[in-house]
Design a protein around this motif. Sequence first.
Motif, mmCIF file in Angstrom:
data_model
loop_
_atom_site.group_PDB
_atom_site.id
_atom_site.type_symbol
_atom_site.label_atom_id
_atom_site.label_comp_id
_atom_site.label_asym_id
_atom_site.label_seq_id
_atom_site.Cartn_x
_atom_site.Cartn_y
_atom_site.Cartn_z
ATOM 1 N N ILE A 153 110.378 -69.819 69.613
ATOM 2 C CA ILE A 153 111.565 -69.720 68.755
ATOM 3 C C ILE A 153 112.061 -68.277 68.706
ATOM 4 O O ILE A 153 113.274 -68.014 68.775
ATOM 5 C CB ILE A 153 111.258 -70.233 67.337
ATOM 6 N N ALA A 154 111.124 -67.328 68.590
ATOM 7 C CA ALA A 154 111.484 -65.909 68.495
ATOM 8 C C ALA A 154 112.229 -65.448 69.743
ATOM 9 O O ALA A 154 113.279 -64.792 69.665
ATOM 10 C CB ALA A 154 110.237 -65.059 68.270
ATOM 11 N N PHE A 155 111.705 -65.796 70.916
ATOM 12 C CA PHE A 155 112.342 -65.324 72.149
ATOM 13 C C PHE A 155 113.588 -66.126 72.503
ATOM 14 O O PHE A 155 114.446 -65.633 73.240
ATOM 15 C CB PHE A 155 111.321 -65.318 73.288
ATOM 16 N N PHE A 156 113.715 -67.339 71.987
ATOM 17 C CA PHE A 156 114.981 -68.069 72.134
ATOM 18 C C PHE A 156 116.067 -67.354 71.336
ATOM 19 O O PHE A 156 117.194 -67.179 71.816
ATOM 20 C CB PHE A 156 114.821 -69.513 71.653
ATOM 21 N N THR A 157 115.725 -66.926 70.118
ATOM 22 C CA THR A 157 116.658 -66.144 69.300
ATOM 23 C C THR A 157 117.010 -64.847 70.002
ATOM 24 O O THR A 157 118.181 -64.421 70.029
ATOM 25 C CB THR A 157 116.029 -65.834 67.927
ATOM 26 N N PHE A 158 116.004 -64.207 70.575
ATOM 27 C CA PHE A 158 116.196 -62.972 71.337
ATOM 28 C C PHE A 158 117.227 -63.174 72.456
ATOM 29 O O PHE A 158 118.152 -62.378 72.618
ATOM 30 C CB PHE A 158 114.851 -62.542 71.928
ATOM 31 N N CYS A 159 117.067 -64.256 73.220
ATOM 32 C CA CYS A 159 117.968 -64.528 74.338
ATOM 33 C C CYS A 159 119.401 -64.749 73.859
ATOM 34 O O CYS A 159 120.364 -64.269 74.495
ATOM 35 C CB CYS A 159 117.486 -65.742 75.130
ATOM 36 N N LEU A 160 119.570 -65.454 72.746
ATOM 37 C CA LEU A 160 120.909 -65.686 72.202
ATOM 38 C C LEU A 160 121.586 -64.372 71.834
ATOM 39 O O LEU A 160 122.770 -64.162 72.116
ATOM 40 C CB LEU A 160 120.834 -66.593 70.968
ATOM 41 N N ILE A 161 120.834 -63.469 71.209
ATOM 42 C CA ILE A 161 121.383 -62.167 70.797
ATOM 43 C C ILE A 161 121.797 -61.354 72.018
ATOM 44 O O ILE A 161 122.900 -60.812 72.089
ATOM 45 C CB ILE A 161 120.357 -61.386 69.951
ATOM 46 N N LEU A 162 120.913 -61.281 73.012
ATOM 47 C CA LEU A 162 121.175 -60.442 74.190
ATOM 48 C C LEU A 162 122.286 -61.013 75.072
ATOM 49 O O LEU A 162 123.012 -60.259 75.726
ATOM 50 C CB LEU A 162 119.889 -60.271 74.994
ATOM 51 N N LEU A 163 122.439 -62.345 75.110
ATOM 52 C CA LEU A 163 123.500 -62.942 75.914
ATOM 53 C C LEU A 163 124.880 -62.531 75.413
ATOM 54 O O LEU A 163 125.829 -62.401 76.191
ATOM 55 C CB LEU A 163 123.367 -64.467 75.907
#
Length: 303
Positions: A185-195
């Motif tokens: 969940i944490a790195f999915f959130t990370f990916c959304l932010i960076l995209l």
Amino acid sequence: MRSVGVSLVIVAAICWGFSGGIANILMNNGWDPIVISLYRGAIGFVCFFTWFLLRFKQNWASSPHIYIWSSLAGVGVAGNFIFYFFTIQASSVAVASTLMYTAPVFVQVISFLLRIERPTWFKGACIFGVLIGIVMLTGAYNTKSLSVGFLGVASGLAAGLSYALFIFGFKNASSIAKPQTTLTIAFFTFCLILLFMADMDKVTSAMTSNDIGLFLLLGILGAGISFIFYVIGIQWTAPTTASMVAMVEPVTASLFGFLLIGDHLTLIQLLGIAIILVTVIVLSVKPSSSSIKSKDKRKKKAV
């Protein structure tokens, strides 16, 4: 099992140290820190999601608190990766990794401000010691010849603050869910932010570039394998021991920068690194007042 846990934490810290050096090489090749951060986190997400799917039924969680805390951890790791790479770009791998490990100091300061813990002379001395180390490391004692600019120091400290945010969110989420669920969940959130932040033309061009091997290596070492080893290792290792062992990262990063990249540190900078690391280790080993009080209460109840 304790020796296995310590070994896994050491391997994770070494991987993190190498990832800083790989990122430095990519930035020297002209790649943007945000693009590098996105690849590191996205490859890590693939690793964690695969780990999550291996035992989907046992790892699945529906509590909204898990998603809140895990997402907060994702925001923290996004800030940590971005600011860490910006600091490397502005200074060196050794300076960036050392400033990032001021995270325990931020935890103490936030605890004081929120009145979770009471300030003491010992903790105040530790915070002062870290500040002295930062001054020596960055050359702030001589304003005419700063070895690290203001933006480098600010981004390095921001990486440490983001790291503290990740630890805070991850600990709360892991108390009610399994690590692989929290990391996914944490790195999915990370990916959304960076995209939303990354230049997608540069992201797509990286896929067909000659540096794609370095991007993959960065993601596997700097996020995927390292975080998996770390979360498994800390289950068999005391938190204080894990915090000390993780200090292998700035040492590995410094050696990588010196041997392969050509970074050079002065004697004063080396002393600054030593002061910061020793102070953070002492601060991590010293039990908090809240934990001492809880132990005293347990003893009284037992009596």
